[in-house]
Scaffold this motif. Structure first.
Motif, PDB file in Angstrom:
ATOM      1  N   GLY A 194       0.811  -1.215   0.000  1.00 57.36           N
ATOM      2  CA  GLY A 194       0.000   0.000   0.000  1.00 57.36           C
ATOM      3  C   GLY A 194       0.844   1.266   0.000  1.00 57.36           C
ATOM      4  N   LEU A 195       1.913   1.279   0.810  1.00 58.56           N
ATOM      5  CA  LEU A 195       2.789   2.456   0.855  1.00 58.56           C
ATOM      6  C   LEU A 195       3.492   2.673  -0.478  1.00 58.56           C
ATOM      7  N   ALA A 196       3.937   1.583  -1.106  1.00 58.55           N
ATOM      8  CA  ALA A 196       4.598   1.704  -2.405  1.00 58.55           C
ATOM      9  C   ALA A 196       3.637   2.233  -3.456  1.00 58.55           C
ATOM     10  N   ALA A 197       2.387   1.763  -3.429  1.00 59.39           N
ATOM     11  CA  ALA A 197       1.392   2.248  -4.389  1.00 59.39           C
ATOM     12  C   ALA A 197       1.166   3.753  -4.229  1.00 59.39           C
ATOM     13  N   ALA A 198       1.104   4.216  -2.975  1.00 57.58           N
ATOM     14  CA  ALA A 198       0.919   5.654  -2.725  1.00 57.58           C
ATOM     15  C   ALA A 198       2.106   6.459  -3.236  1.00 57.58           C
ATOM     16  N   MET A 224      18.856  -1.769 -10.174  1.00 61.07           N
ATOM     17  CA  MET A 224      17.743  -1.731 -11.118  1.00 61.07           C
ATOM     18  C   MET A 224      17.204  -0.313 -11.270  1.00 61.07           C
ATOM     19  N   MET A 225      17.184   0.440 -10.181  1.00 61.21           N
ATOM     20  CA  MET A 225      16.723   1.823 -10.256  1.00 61.21           C
ATOM     21  C   MET A 225      17.670   2.662 -11.110  1.00 61.21           C
ATOM     22  N   GLN A 243       8.483  -5.333  -1.544  1.00 57.90           N
ATOM     23  CA  GLN A 243       8.950  -5.643  -0.196  1.00 57.90           C
ATOM     24  C   GLN A 243       9.422  -4.352   0.473  1.00 57.90           C
ATOM     25  N   TRP A 244       9.752  -4.446   1.749  1.00 55.27           N
ATOM     26  CA  TRP A 244      10.165  -3.249   2.486  1.00 55.27           C
ATOM     27  C   TRP A 244      11.410  -2.608   1.897  1.00 55.27           C
ATOM     28  N   ILE A 245      12.309  -3.410   1.314  1.00 54.44           N
ATOM     29  CA  ILE A 245      13.520  -2.848   0.726  1.00 54.44           C
ATOM     30  C   ILE A 245      13.174  -1.898  -0.414  1.00 54.44           C
ATOM     31  N   HIS A 246      12.115  -2.219  -1.164  1.00 58.02           N
ATOM     32  CA  HIS A 246      11.689  -1.342  -2.255  1.00 58.02           C
ATOM     33  C   HIS A 246      11.137  -0.019  -1.706  1.00 58.02           C
ATOM     34  N   GLY A 271      11.723   6.995 -13.149  1.00 61.02           N
ATOM     35  CA  GLY A 271      12.647   5.871 -13.103  1.00 61.02           C
ATOM     36  C   GLY A 271      12.468   5.034 -11.845  1.00 61.02           C
ATOM     37  N   ALA A 272      12.317   5.683 -10.710  1.00 60.21           N
ATOM     38  CA  ALA A 272      12.112   4.955  -9.455  1.00 60.21           C
ATOM     39  C   ALA A 272      10.800   4.188  -9.473  1.00 60.21           C
ATOM     40  N   ALA A 273       9.753   4.824 -10.009  1.00 61.74           N
ATOM     41  CA  ALA A 273       8.444   4.171 -10.063  1.00 61.74           C
ATOM     42  C   ALA A 273       8.469   2.929 -10.948  1.00 61.74           C
ATOM     43  N   VAL A 274       9.073   3.045 -12.127  1.00 63.45           N
ATOM     44  CA  VAL A 274       9.119   1.917 -13.060  1.00 63.45           C
ATOM     45  C   VAL A 274      10.007   0.808 -12.514  1.00 63.45           C
ATOM     46  N   ALA A 275      11.109   1.158 -11.861  1.00 60.58           N
ATOM     47  CA  ALA A 275      12.008   0.147 -11.311  1.00 60.58           C
ATOM     48  C   ALA A 275      11.298  -0.730 -10.282  1.00 60.58           C
ATOM     49  N   VAL A 276      10.338  -0.159  -9.562  1.00 60.35           N
ATOM     50  CA  VAL A 276       9.637  -0.912  -8.519  1.00 60.35           C
ATOM     51  C   VAL A 276       8.361  -1.567  -9.042  1.00 60.35           C
ATOM     52  N   ALA A 277       7.589  -0.848  -9.854  1.00 54.00           N
ATOM     53  CA  ALA A 277       6.239  -1.306 -10.202  1.00 54.00           C
ATOM     54  C   ALA A 277       6.039  -1.627 -11.672  1.00 54.00           C
ATOM     55  N   GLY A 278       7.028  -1.397 -12.527  1.00 56.26           N
ATOM     56  CA  GLY A 278       6.821  -1.651 -13.943  1.00 56.26           C
ATOM     57  C   GLY A 278       6.072  -0.508 -14.613  1.00 56.26           C
ATOM     58  N   THR A 279       5.451  -0.804 -15.741  1.00 55.90           N
ATOM     59  CA  THR A 279       4.809   0.239 -16.550  1.00 55.90           C
ATOM     60  C   THR A 279       3.357   0.424 -16.139  1.00 55.90           C
ATOM     61  N   ILE A 280       3.106   1.431 -15.351  1.00 55.35           N
ATOM     62  CA  ILE A 280       1.741   1.810 -14.968  1.00 55.35           C
ATOM     63  C   ILE A 280       1.436   3.123 -15.672  1.00 55.35           C
ATOM     64  N   GLY A 281       0.535   3.077 -16.614  1.00 55.21           N
ATOM     65  CA  GLY A 281       0.307   4.239 -17.463  1.00 55.21           C
ATOM     66  C   GLY A 281      -0.861   5.108 -17.038  1.00 55.21           C
ATOM     67  N   PHE A 282      -0.877   6.303 -17.584  1.00 53.30           N
ATOM     68  CA  PHE A 282      -2.002   7.244 -17.592  1.00 53.30           C
ATOM     69  C   PHE A 282      -2.223   8.005 -16.286  1.00 53.30           C
TER      70      PHE A 282
END
Length: 344
Positions: free
Chosen positions: A75-79, A131-132, A202-205, A260-271
């Protein structure tokens, strides 16, 4: 970097009272959404269990482990990712004066995903931090190609030309990513990046993502006054003594950092970077000192809700969160493309 001289737009009045309500009210709803995100999933938990896992954590309790090690970081990563993508889109739209600009459309997201594929192919055991770094480089590559291709035209970067260049470069980089995935037999690993999601966070992300996003948001707030002036037109900004080239460089670096940080953790989330800035401007006006924080809150809220919904569509299976955001973003993009096309 050349930008087209768009028609002069009459800005709507800034609405500080409404902006304050959007930021505070949105933040409260975001906290409630995070609770819902923890509640719903394949394993059922209740509110007392959530409270106990936070205040009296018991490593022997399966529910406590699910909440603390899976759902809370998710949830925190999504925010954080939603805020990063929304602010990136707001900066790009303000900097280019282009209603169609966003990380997913301007090649930034596709470039980051391409370099992630390269990293997986040549350094399969790369760390999360590594990866980031690869994703940051890819974001810069994608944006550089798009703006380079779009600048070839004598008339400069009109909104439609920039969107077309972004679509073409995104398709090219996505095809190259797919080729690399097939050739190096990493298609299964890359499928996560194509679909987009925070299921495996995970928490490391979160620990890597949080300081980068916070730093990006702070810099974006510091740039907000300059973006207001730049949004009036480059000639006006130069006449007021603004260093427009330096401003654009810093703004682009912030976008690359956040995306870059967002894609490294969550992939391609568009729009998210396309839709949220428009909704924010509609609510709070054109003052970027309000747009930046409001977009961060609304972007975080959208992705947390989308991630929660992705678990509820077809339980116990999960729908890719990128699909959920595309259901909102694609019609919105088509509407904007049609509107901008009529204005040119």
């Amino acid at each position: 970097m050349a930008f087209a001289k768009n028609k002069k737009r009459t800005p709507t009045q800034s609405r500080p009272l409404i902006a304050s309500f959007v930021i505070i009210g949105g933040f409260i709803i975001l906290l409630l959404s995070l609770v819902l995100s923890i509640l719903y999933g394949a394993a059922e938990v209740d509110l007392p269990t959530i409270w106990d896992s936070l205040t009296q954590y018991d490593s022997n309790e399966t529910a406590h482990q699910i909440i603390r090690n899976l759902r809370l970081p998710r949830g925190l990563a999504a925010a954080l990712i939603g805020a990063a993508l929304a602010v990136s889109g707001a900066i790009m739209q303000g900097m280019t004066r282009n209603a169609l600009a966003s990380p997913s459309i301007m090649g930034v997201t596709a470039g980051a995903s391409f370099m992630v594929a390269v990293a997986m192919a040549i350094t399969p055991h790369v760390s999360s931090l590594g990866m980031m770094v690869w994703a940051f480089a890819g974001a810069g590559l994608g944006a550089g190609i798009v703006f380079g291709v779009g600048s070839i035209s004598k008339s400069g970067l009109t909104p439609v030309k920039l969107a077309l260049a972004g679509t073409a470069v995104t398709s090219m980089l996505s095809a190259l990513s797919s080729g690399i995935a097939i050739h190096f037999n990493i298609a299964k690993d890359m499928s996560f990046w194509y679909a987009g999601g925070v299921a495996s966070v995970q928490w490391i992300h979160v620990q890597l993502l949080a300081p980068i996003v916070m730093m990006g948001l702070i810099i974006a707030l510091l740039l907000s006054k300059s973006i207001i002036v730049l949004n009036l037109g480059e000639d006006v900004a130069k006449g007021l003594g603004q260093q427009t080239v330096l401003l654009k460089i810093i703004a682009i670096m912030v976008v690359l950092l956040l995306t870059g940080a967002a894609v490294a953790v969550a992939g391609t989330i568009g729009f998210i970077g396309l839709v949220i800035p428009h909704i924010t401007r509609f609510l709070v006006g054109v003052n970027y000192q309000w747009i930046i924080p409001a977009a961060a809150v609304l972007g975080a809220l959208l992705l947390v809700l989308a991630d929660t919904a992705s678990r509820m569509v077809n339980p116990p299976f999960e729908t890719p969160v990128g699909t959920m955001t595309a259901l909102v973003g694609v019609p919105f993009f088509l509407y904007l493309a049609r509107r901008e096309g009529r204005e040119l």
